[in-house]
Scaffold this motif. Structure first.
Motif, PDB file in Angstrom:
ATOM      1  N   ASN A  84      -3.417 -10.204  -5.149  1.00 36.37           N
ATOM      2  CA  ASN A  84      -3.155  -9.594  -3.845  1.00 36.37           C
ATOM      3  C   ASN A  84      -3.253 -10.604  -2.716  1.00 36.37           C
ATOM      4  OD1 ASN A  84      -2.612  -6.917  -4.600  1.00 36.37           O
ATOM      5  ND2 ASN A  84      -4.779  -6.398  -4.701  1.00 36.37           N
ATOM      6  N   PRO A  96       1.426  -4.368  -3.791  1.00 37.60           N
ATOM      7  CA  PRO A  96       0.005  -4.669  -3.987  1.00 37.60           C
ATOM      8  C   PRO A  96      -0.532  -4.000  -5.244  1.00 37.60           C
ATOM      9  CG  PRO A  96       0.246  -2.951  -2.343  1.00 37.60           C
ATOM     10  CD  PRO A  96       1.635  -3.397  -2.697  1.00 37.60           C
ATOM     11  N   ARG A  99      -5.021  -0.005  -3.915  1.00 35.69           N
ATOM     12  CA  ARG A  99      -4.810   0.426  -2.551  1.00 35.69           C
ATOM     13  C   ARG A  99      -5.748  -0.344  -1.617  1.00 35.69           C
ATOM     14  NH1 ARG A  99      -1.288   4.381  -2.176  1.00 35.69           N
ATOM     15  NH2 ARG A  99      -2.008   4.981  -0.095  1.00 35.69           N
ATOM     16  N   SER A 100      -6.115   0.292  -0.520  1.00 33.62           N
ATOM     17  CA  SER A 100      -6.808  -0.460   0.530  1.00 33.62           C
ATOM     18  C   SER A 100      -8.254  -0.804   0.197  1.00 33.62           C
ATOM     19  CB  SER A 100      -6.767   0.324   1.844  1.00 33.62           C
ATOM     20  OG  SER A 100      -7.312   1.622   1.678  1.00 33.62           O
ATOM     21  N   HIS A 102      -9.119  -2.255  -2.679  1.00 32.15           N
ATOM     22  CA  HIS A 102      -9.148  -3.198  -3.796  1.00 32.15           C
ATOM     23  C   HIS A 102      -9.847  -4.510  -3.450  1.00 32.15           C
ATOM     24  CE1 HIS A 102      -7.576  -2.948  -7.883  1.00 32.15           C
ATOM     25  NE2 HIS A 102      -7.591  -4.264  -7.879  1.00 32.15           N
ATOM     26  N   ASN A 144      -6.933  -7.457   5.125  1.00 28.59           N
ATOM     27  CA  ASN A 144      -6.912  -6.388   4.119  1.00 28.59           C
ATOM     28  C   ASN A 144      -5.551  -6.488   3.452  1.00 28.59           C
ATOM     29  OD1 ASN A 144      -6.230  -3.678   2.924  1.00 28.59           O
ATOM     30  ND2 ASN A 144      -8.346  -3.290   3.545  1.00 28.59           N
ATOM     31  N   THR A 145      -5.529  -6.958   2.222  1.00 24.34           N
ATOM     32  CA  THR A 145      -4.258  -7.332   1.600  1.00 24.34           C
ATOM     33  C   THR A 145      -3.351  -6.140   1.321  1.00 24.34           C
ATOM     34  OG1 THR A 145      -5.231  -7.302  -0.633  1.00 24.34           O
ATOM     35  CG2 THR A 145      -5.259  -9.399   0.572  1.00 24.34           C
ATOM     36  N   TYR A 146      -3.884  -4.938   1.336  1.00 23.50           N
ATOM     37  CA  TYR A 146      -3.007  -3.773   1.172  1.00 23.50           C
ATOM     38  C   TYR A 146      -2.165  -3.583   2.422  1.00 23.50           C
ATOM     39  CZ  TYR A 146      -1.330   0.968   0.541  1.00 23.50           C
ATOM     40  OH  TYR A 146      -0.530   2.068   0.437  1.00 23.50           O
ATOM     41  N   TYR A 147      -2.801  -3.548   3.581  1.00 22.37           N
ATOM     42  CA  TYR A 147      -2.062  -3.338   4.823  1.00 22.37           C
ATOM     43  C   TYR A 147      -1.289  -4.580   5.245  1.00 22.37           C
ATOM     44  CZ  TYR A 147      -4.786   0.939   5.067  1.00 22.37           C
ATOM     45  OH  TYR A 147      -5.342   2.158   4.777  1.00 22.37           O
ATOM     46  N   ASN A 149       0.307  -6.490   2.973  1.00 14.70           N
ATOM     47  CA  ASN A 149       1.327  -6.736   1.960  1.00 14.70           C
ATOM     48  C   ASN A 149       2.733  -6.645   2.570  1.00 14.70           C
ATOM     49  OD1 ASN A 149       3.292  -5.429  -0.218  1.00 14.70           O
ATOM     50  ND2 ASN A 149       1.767  -6.680  -1.289  1.00 14.70           N
ATOM     51  N   VAL A 152       4.515  -3.303   2.125  1.00 16.32           N
ATOM     52  CA  VAL A 152       3.893  -2.245   2.914  1.00 16.32           C
ATOM     53  C   VAL A 152       4.266  -2.401   4.383  1.00 16.32           C
ATOM     54  CG1 VAL A 152       1.683  -1.251   3.646  1.00 16.32           C
ATOM     55  CG2 VAL A 152       1.991  -1.984   1.272  1.00 16.32           C
TER      56      VAL A 152
END
Length: 647
Positions: A84, A96, A99-100, A102, A144-147, A149, A152
């Motif tokens: 990620n 990713p 989710r957020s 991780h 935060n690699t989810y948001y 990404n 995303v």
């Protein structure tokens, strides 16, 4: 002071000792920041002043370093957790993993790596990951690699700190704790600097404003999307002296209405971490009403919402605290992370009050609700910790009675790793006059009191299976030495340089004050007889039942040790005696054998119990902790044995 204690004190004075039950004096702050722990009664050590040198807890620490962390690095890499960060750093068009939340799992593992960073192989294994994390951080500090990404972001470019977001502050908190671990244990400040930049961004955006997340009253795990930044922000304040971090936590607790919570409810992990963070705030601000609220919440948790193992968070739906005395056995949740969080909270309550009851609970929780979370192999884990396993019980991956090598929600394994890495930190505390032995382990302490008095001592024990704890002084010094008498021990024996105290001691703390000489020894002997604990009548699944304990350990019946017996047909009488037998499962472990009544076969049978935390290390099995007492006078009479006191 009763007559017995008065006699002990007088004799001790004549021998050049002073025994007391401890004091309520506030400890001298001794961290790098003058205000840190300003309102602590006892203070924590600086990092690396204590180490665990072997013994039962030492075996878990050694296995974590040699087996668990390398194994989990490989599993997390394979699962995509590390990738990620690389995706964000390189702007790759890849979705990713997870989710957020991780990043949280990675940071917990990073924190564990910091504690074990003296191992050059482990240190080297984490360096590429540190580089990947730093490369993924935005210039303003956001991470935060989810948001972040790229895929995303294509759906919503401005997606930071939105009302429906989750785990942004939560992951930040674990990044900061990882950074603090690497700074303190290895002198590496890269992650600490990264977390400080993120903390500055948070304070800039929300320093005097409400947090951005939606509030969901009645929804346990997202009631205000607990961000989990509190402990981390206060620790950053202690490490850097930046007051805005502490002020921000105080502000957000006020925003929650935290100081007027009527009871604990909500997610077992998040709520308990919140309470630990609230205690951190009290330790710096010292407002009496804060401590009163924290003590009330502690009573609610431990008296009305806790299992005998120390586990909390009884309800599977929402992974949350239930109502008062809602403590079912067959469907207990008791997430491993919740138990670890309660250890963190209990530690802070100890610092705030100096009261050994909090260490008693930490010990109970560690040896029962926490150690059960990991197999003796060091590579398999429980997310959920059942109080009993019945063959007709509906099961899923988390509740089938088998530890798993990995979970998609991979929070519990690295949480265990970081706890084991930090265990030496919880063995001792200090105040102006001396040192307090908190956890019983093979350990060595080398520190200096605020007065300049050096302390160097060694603790040896075969606890939790043996009851003798010996302290050897490795340097001269004039200071007090305090030892905890656990609440489960009715009495204890104490000797100094081989000369016994004239009578048995009772808790909670015995304090010796003298001018110590190198080579002096203090020996504490705790009673380790098995005891049967009656269930609480207000708890439906405990009423009319007994649990078996020895020392701090809760025991259980497991089917591999009881062939040909249906565990759910067994009854025990209150006076049943048990004999100890070596248990091959773990070094030094003991099983307990006694006589039970098989209500179906209508005959006496021998039953064997093992420490609860060791169950499920063999073939799939059934298990129970709470055993019914006999329901007929005939069976009770046949089962009655001498030699044990029911507590």
């Amino acid at each position: 002071m009763n007559v017995t204690k008065k006699k002990i004190r007088l004799i001790a004075l004549a021998a050049g000792l002073i025994l007391s039950t401890g004091s309520g004096r506030a400890a001298e702050p001794r961290d790098c920041v003058p205000e840190a722990y300003a309102h602590a009664v006892v203070n924590p050590l600086s990092w690396n002043e204590a180490r665990i040198t072997g013994g039962y807890l030492g075996s878990y620490i050694e296995r974590t370093s040699a087996v668990s962390i390398p194994d989990f690095i490989a599993k997390m890499e394979q699962a995509g957790g590390f990738e990620n960060f690389r995706i964000v750093a390189k702007s790759d068009q890849k979705p990713p993993t997870g989710r957020s939340n991780h990043n949280e799992f990675v940071y917990k593992l990073m924190e564990a790596g910091g504690y074990f960073s003296a191992d050059p192989t482990l240190n080297a294994a984490f360096q590429p990951l540190i580089s990947d994390i730093l490369a993924a951080q935005d210039k303003d500090g956001y991470l935060n690699t989810y948001y972040q990404n790229p895929l995303v972001l294509q759906k919503k470019a401005d997606n930071r700190f939105q009302s429906g977001n989750r785990f942004e502050f939560y992951a930040f908190g674990h990044l900061a704790q990882a950074g603090l671990a690497w700074k303190r244990a290895a002198g590496d400040d890269q992650l600490l600097d990264a977390s400080s930049r993120f903390a500055d961004l948070i304070c800039d955006r929300f320093g005097s404003a409400p947090l951005p997340y939606d509030s969901h009253p009645g929804v346990p795990n997202v009631k205000y999307e607990h961000p989990n930044h509190e402990m981390a922000m206060v620790e950053l304040y202690r490490a850097t002296g930046n007051r805005r971090y502490l002020d921000f936590v105080a502000h957000t607790l006020d925003d929650y209405g935290f100081w007027s919570f009527p009871e604990i409810w909500g997610h077992g992990v998040q709520e308990t971490l919140l309470l630990a963070g609230g205690t951190d705030v009290y330790l710096e601000l010292g407002k009496p009403e804060m401590l009163h609220q924290l003590e009330a919440m502690w009573r609610d948790a431990t008296e009305r919402k806790m299992y005998i193992t120390g586990g909390v968070g009884s309800v599977p739906k929402g992974e949350c605290y239930g109502a008062a005395y809602e403590l079912p056995n067959a469907t207990s949740y008791c997430e491993t992370c919740a138990a670890i969080s309660k250890i963190f909270w209990g530690w802070r309550m100890l610092l705030a009050t100096g009261q050994s009851a909090y260490v008693d609970d930490m010990e109970r929780t560690l040896y029962n609700a926490t150690l059960t979370g990991i197999a003796l192999s060091g590579t398999e884990y429980f997310y959920v910790n059942l109080m009993e396993k019945q063959d007709h019980q509906k099961s899923n991956q988390k509740t089938d009675g088998r530890r798993k090598p990995y979970f998609v929600t991979a929070c519990c394994p690295p949480n265990l790793h970081r706890l084991f890495g930090s265990l030496p930190y919880y063995c001792f505390t200090t105040d102006r006059e001396g040192v307090q032995v908190q956890l019983f382990a093979n350990a060595e302490l080398k520190t200096t009191l605020p007065s300049g008095t050096p302390i160097h001592l060694r603790e040896t024990t075969d606890y939790p299976y043996g009851g003798k704890v010996q302290i050897e002084l490795l340097a001269d010094g004039d200071f007090t030495l305090s030892l905890r008498i656990p609440s489960w021990a009715e009495t204890a024996q104490l000797s100094v340089n081989g000369q016994p105290a004239p009578a048995a001691l009772s808790g909670p703390v015995v304090t010796l004050a003298r001018e110590w000489k190198k080579g002096d020894t203090v020996a504490l002997e705790l009673p380790m007889q098995p005891r049967l604990v009656p269930g609480r009548t207000v708890v439906a699944d405990e009423k009319g039942k007994l649990a078996l304990m020895r020392g701090p350990l809760v025991y259980c019946l497991e089917s591999p040790d009881n062939p040909g017996i249906n565990l759910f047909d067994i009854q025990l009488a209150a006076g049943t005696a048990f004999r100890e037998k070596p248990l091959e499962l773990a070094n030094g472990a003991l099983s307990l054998a006694g006589t039970g009544w098989d209500k179906t076969q209508q005959k006496e049978v021998e039953v064997t119990a093992i420490p609860y935390h060791l169950w499920a290390n063999r073939e799939p099995s059934l298990m129970r902790i709470w055993i019914p007492a006999p329901t007929t006078p005939f069976s009770a009479k046949r089962l009655l044995k001498a030699g044990i006191t029911t507590l």
